[in-house]
Motif scaffolding. Structure first.
Motif, PDB file in Angstrom:
ATOM      1  N   SER A 340       9.413  -2.034  -8.300  1.00 23.34           N
ATOM      2  CA  SER A 340       9.068  -2.630  -9.269  1.00 23.34           C
ATOM      3  C   SER A 340       7.507  -3.086  -9.289  1.00 23.34           C
ATOM      4  N   LEU A 341       7.087  -4.185  -9.869  1.00 18.75           N
ATOM      5  CA  LEU A 341       5.476  -4.178  -9.756  1.00 18.75           C
ATOM      6  C   LEU A 341       5.186  -5.545  -8.808  1.00 18.75           C
ATOM      7  N   TYR A 342       4.456  -5.171  -7.937  1.00 21.69           N
ATOM      8  CA  TYR A 342       3.791  -6.280  -7.089  1.00 21.69           C
ATOM      9  C   TYR A 342       2.774  -7.073  -7.641  1.00 21.69           C
ATOM     10  N   LEU A 343       2.802  -8.628  -7.710  1.00 19.80           N
ATOM     11  CA  LEU A 343       1.763  -9.354  -7.889  1.00 19.80           C
ATOM     12  C   LEU A 343       0.748  -9.722  -6.648  1.00 19.80           C
ATOM     13  N   ALA A 344       1.482  -9.787  -5.522  1.00 20.41           N
ATOM     14  CA  ALA A 344       0.810  -9.895  -4.254  1.00 20.41           C
ATOM     15  C   ALA A 344       2.114  -9.949  -3.187  1.00 20.41           C
ATOM     16  N   CYS A 345       1.658  -9.839  -1.984  1.00 19.15           N
ATOM     17  CA  CYS A 345       2.603  -9.833  -0.887  1.00 19.15           C
ATOM     18  C   CYS A 345       2.018 -10.249   0.554  1.00 19.15           C
ATOM     19  N   ALA A 346       2.884 -11.132   0.927  1.00 14.87           N
ATOM     20  CA  ALA A 346       2.585 -11.830   2.516  1.00 14.87           C
ATOM     21  C   ALA A 346       3.405 -11.049   3.489  1.00 14.87           C
ATOM     22  N   LEU A 347       2.894 -10.845   4.637  1.00 13.46           N
ATOM     23  CA  LEU A 347       3.692 -10.517   5.713  1.00 13.46           C
ATOM     24  C   LEU A 347       3.444 -11.536   6.781  1.00 13.46           C
ATOM     25  N   LEU A 348       4.547 -12.074   7.045  1.00  8.88           N
ATOM     26  CA  LEU A 348       4.408 -12.990   8.234  1.00  8.88           C
ATOM     27  C   LEU A 348       5.066 -12.214   9.615  1.00  8.88           C
ATOM     28  N   VAL A 349       4.218 -12.220  10.544  1.00  9.24           N
ATOM     29  CA  VAL A 349       4.913 -11.421  11.639  1.00  9.24           C
ATOM     30  C   VAL A 349       4.751 -12.293  12.862  1.00  9.24           C
ATOM     31  N   ARG A 350       5.751 -12.206  13.775  1.00 11.22           N
ATOM     32  CA  ARG A 350       5.717 -12.944  15.136  1.00 11.22           C
ATOM     33  C   ARG A 350       5.952 -11.964  16.149  1.00 11.22           C
ATOM     34  N   GLY A 351       5.283 -12.506  17.440  1.00 15.42           N
ATOM     35  CA  GLY A 351       5.386 -11.963  18.557  1.00 15.42           C
ATOM     36  C   GLY A 351       4.225 -10.984  18.844  1.00 15.42           C
ATOM     37  N   ASN A 352       4.294 -10.195  19.893  1.00 17.41           N
ATOM     38  CA  ASN A 352       3.051  -9.380  20.550  1.00 17.41           C
ATOM     39  C   ASN A 352       2.670  -8.189  19.530  1.00 17.41           C
ATOM     40  N   VAL A 353       2.214  -8.743  18.453  1.00 15.76           N
ATOM     41  CA  VAL A 353       1.443  -7.539  17.326  1.00 15.76           C
ATOM     42  C   VAL A 353       0.207  -7.777  17.071  1.00 15.76           C
ATOM     43  N   GLN A 354      -0.488  -6.673  17.060  1.00 12.80           N
ATOM     44  CA  GLN A 354      -2.005  -6.969  16.703  1.00 12.80           C
ATOM     45  C   GLN A 354      -2.516  -6.776  15.405  1.00 12.80           C
ATOM     46  N   VAL A 355      -3.688  -7.388  14.966  1.00 10.08           N
ATOM     47  CA  VAL A 355      -4.208  -7.274  13.690  1.00 10.08           C
ATOM     48  C   VAL A 355      -4.092  -5.607  13.474  1.00 10.08           C
ATOM     49  N   SER A 356      -4.441  -4.882  14.145  1.00  9.08           N
ATOM     50  CA  SER A 356      -4.710  -3.548  13.917  1.00  9.08           C
ATOM     51  C   SER A 356      -3.337  -2.851  13.581  1.00  9.08           C
ATOM     52  N   ASP A 357      -2.310  -3.358  14.200  1.00 10.44           N
ATOM     53  CA  ASP A 357      -0.854  -2.882  13.857  1.00 10.44           C
ATOM     54  C   ASP A 357      -0.633  -3.107  12.265  1.00 10.44           C
ATOM     55  N   LEU A 358      -1.022  -4.295  11.888  1.00 12.91           N
ATOM     56  CA  LEU A 358      -0.764  -4.838  10.544  1.00 12.91           C
ATOM     57  C   LEU A 358      -1.404  -4.064   9.660  1.00 12.91           C
ATOM     58  N   ARG A 359      -2.911  -3.767   9.970  1.00 12.64           N
ATOM     59  CA  ARG A 359      -3.737  -3.119   9.016  1.00 12.64           C
ATOM     60  C   ARG A 359      -3.071  -1.560   8.887  1.00 12.64           C
ATOM     61  N   ARG A 360      -2.882  -0.975   9.918  1.00 10.78           N
ATOM     62  CA  ARG A 360      -2.381   0.439   9.930  1.00 10.78           C
ATOM     63  C   ARG A 360      -0.882   0.450   8.900  1.00 10.78           C
ATOM     64  N   ASN A 361      -0.263  -0.423   9.228  1.00 11.30           N
ATOM     65  CA  ASN A 361       1.194  -0.566   8.342  1.00 11.30           C
ATOM     66  C   ASN A 361       0.768  -0.932   7.089  1.00 11.30           C
ATOM     67  N   ILE A 362       0.142  -1.528   6.559  1.00  6.85           N
ATOM     68  CA  ILE A 362      -0.379  -1.764   5.284  1.00  6.85           C
ATOM     69  C   ILE A 362      -0.958  -0.628   4.582  1.00  6.85           C
ATOM     70  N   GLU A 363      -1.830   0.094   5.342  1.00  8.05           N
ATOM     71  CA  GLU A 363      -2.444   1.347   4.767  1.00  8.05           C
ATOM     72  C   GLU A 363      -1.481   2.612   4.684  1.00  8.05           C
ATOM     73  N   ARG A 364      -0.366   2.573   5.616  1.00  8.83           N
ATOM     74  CA  ARG A 364       0.709   3.443   5.559  1.00  8.83           C
ATOM     75  C   ARG A 364       1.642   3.292   4.265  1.00  8.83           C
ATOM     76  N   LEU A 365       1.895   2.003   3.939  1.00  5.02           N
ATOM     77  CA  LEU A 365       3.064   1.579   3.167  1.00  5.02           C
ATOM     78  C   LEU A 365       2.370   1.513   1.665  1.00  5.02           C
ATOM     79  N   LYS A 366       1.119   1.277   1.543  1.00  7.83           N
ATOM     80  CA  LYS A 366       0.375   0.895   0.431  1.00  7.83           C
ATOM     81  C   LYS A 366       0.794   2.121  -0.564  1.00  7.83           C
ATOM     82  N   PRO A 367       0.704   3.409  -0.476  1.00 10.71           N
ATOM     83  CA  PRO A 367       0.617   4.403  -1.410  1.00 10.71           C
ATOM     84  C   PRO A 367       2.032   4.358  -2.132  1.00 10.71           C
ATOM     85  N   SER A 368       2.967   3.870  -1.539  1.00  9.96           N
ATOM     86  CA  SER A 368       4.307   3.882  -2.022  1.00  9.96           C
ATOM     87  C   SER A 368       4.722   2.565  -2.926  1.00  9.96           C
TER      88      SER A 368
END
Length: 474
Positions: A340-368
């Protein structure tokens, strides 16, 4: 962090609320070993010196007596009495409760028109008292179900009251929608009447379907029983009773389901309660995820889901966790956001995760994922450094996505089936203040909402053109 105030209404709301405070206290106890009243606790609890009655709040120093920042409302006493006799009895006092004995008989009109009118002053006074204890109130959490009478009727009445009394405070609603095999015959009426109020008076709604919760609980159950996860249950876990003997999930089927919703609220509020490198305020969720005021329904998905069963499982690898959040199995409503169509999306992450992990995964998932043309960068992220108890990390995804539409269409169809036959209408119409126009207005409000989602869906595969904006004369 600014404090938030919870208002569970009805049986389902209070059962979920009870699980939430229980889990929140465990979470804070795991982090706060010294028993000092800190900022994290102050967002949902007050610290009171009980030696002088309802004494003043103690801001510094040791925890004396924690009181939840909450007002519990139910028109039957059962669940609230259970809470008052259970392990959380010290977290509430009589000034935080509003109960009746007769219930709302699964009738929205009784909850909204009858009890709303009857209890209005009492509710306003107790809300004000509770709010006075907060320096700067960040938001209200209403927790209720849509299918019964009190949760849907009185719950949405309270929502309207909050808007009148505290117009500037943000209203977050967690709404549990009935399942297809619902035993309440009038639940389609109650749900559609409540939807109109949510459309008009809520800032953000997290719809949750009983069916999805049930499926998730069954999945966890199968995994524990098949031995795939190693079926050892952790000591003092959520599936063990206070006596320490392991309880099966079948004993109280709703407990496990309510835990999932409570976990959603824990993750949602973690940024408000703990430190993190990217803190996300609850108000920011509304500001960033709701581009059109009426389209404020956010689909939530949660991973890992096993925290709920507290089963000893190897934790999900970080990247796998991001993939999970977008798969059908982890959504808390029967929906498929990927198609379906996204208007916006928020990811709330907890624990030992880096901003770079977030960015990498967003880039990976974005095309789909399909985002609206004018909000291709519509991601909002939050990082909280304190993981959930027993896990290294967790993720809550909140999607403003047109995939909520089928849930609303299904609701409309069920409503029309009853309404065409005028079935059970007399139960509603003999309540003072309840007119047949309430039904026609409610269904047209829902139809309008569905139409707005239709219009967005129609743009999904079209050319990437911006929708016409208002022209502002300079």
């Amino acid at each position: 962090p600014d404090p938030s105030l919870s208002v569970p209404v009805g049986q389902c709301g209070n059962q979920v609320g009870c699980r939430f405070w229980d889990l929140a206290l465990r979470e804070h106890a795991a982090v706060n070993k010294k028993g000092i009243y800190d900022e994290a606790l102050s967002s949902f609890f007050r610290n009171i010196d009980t030696r002088c009655g309802d004494g003043p709040d103690i801001y510094k120093g040791k925890i004396r007596s924690l009181k939840a920042r909450a007002l519990l409302i139910d028109m039957e006493e059962g669940v609230v009495n259970e809470i008052l006799q259970g392990p959380l009895r010290d977290v509430f006092d009589s000034k935080q409760l509003i109960t009746d004995v007769s219930g709302s008989g699964n009738n929205w009109a009784v909850g909204h028109k009858l009890y709303g009118y009857q209890y209005r002053e009492n509710i306003v006074e107790k809300l004000r008292k509770t709010a006075e204890h907060c320096d700067c109130l960040q938001c209200f959490f209403i927790i209720h179900s849509m299918g019964g009478g009190t949760g849907s009727g009185l719950g949405t009445f309270v929502l309207n009251l909050l808007e009148e009394e505290f117009p500037e405070v943000y209203r977050f609603v967690t709404s549990v929608y009935p399942s297809g095999e619902d035993d309440v015959i009038t639940s389609p009426y109650n749900s559609v009447l409540a939807m109109k109020e949510l459309n008009e008076h809520a800032d953000c709604v997290l719809p949750i379907e009983n069916e999805s919760l049930f499926d998730i609980v069954n999945k966890i159950h199968q995994m524990t029983n098949s031995g795939k996860l190693g079926s050892s249950v952790k000591q003092s876990s959520l599936v063990t009773s206070s006596a320490g003997s392991a309880k099966t999930a079948l004993e109280k089927p709703f407990d496990a389901m309510n835990n999932i919703v409570a976990n959603l609220l824990l993750n949602l509020t973690s940024s408000a309660r703990f430190e993190g490198s990217l803190n996300m305020d609850l108000n920011e969720i509304s500001m960033n995820l709701v581009p059109f005021p009426r389209l404020h329904y956010l689909v939530s998905s949660l991973t890992p889901l096993y925290t709920l069963a507290d089963v000893n499982v190897p934790s999900r690898k970080l990247d796998q966790m991001f993939s999970d959040a977008f798969s059908r199995d982890h959504q808390l409503i029967q929906a498929d956001p990927k198609h379906s169509l996204y208007l916006a999306c928020a990811l709330l992450v907890r624990g030992n995760v880096q901003v770079s992990d977030l960015r990498r995964n967003i880039e990976r998932l974005k095309p789909s994922l399909h985002f609206v043309s004018w909000n291709q960068e519509g991601w909002k992220t939050g990082l909280c450094s304190v993981p959930p108890v027993g896990h290294s990390h967790s993720l809550l995804a909140l999607a403003n996505n047109t995939c909520v539409k089928p849930t609303f269409i299904q609701l409309k169809d069920k409503f029309m089936k009853l309404y065409k036959k005028k079935a059970h209408l007399h139960h509603y119409l003999h309540i003072e203040g309840m007119e047949q126009s309430c039904f026609s207005e409610a269904i047209s409000s829902l139809s309008d909402l569905i139409e707005e989602y239709d219009e967005l869906d129609a743009t999904k595969d079209g050319p990437r053109t911006d929708p016409s904006r208002l022209k502002i004369a300079a």
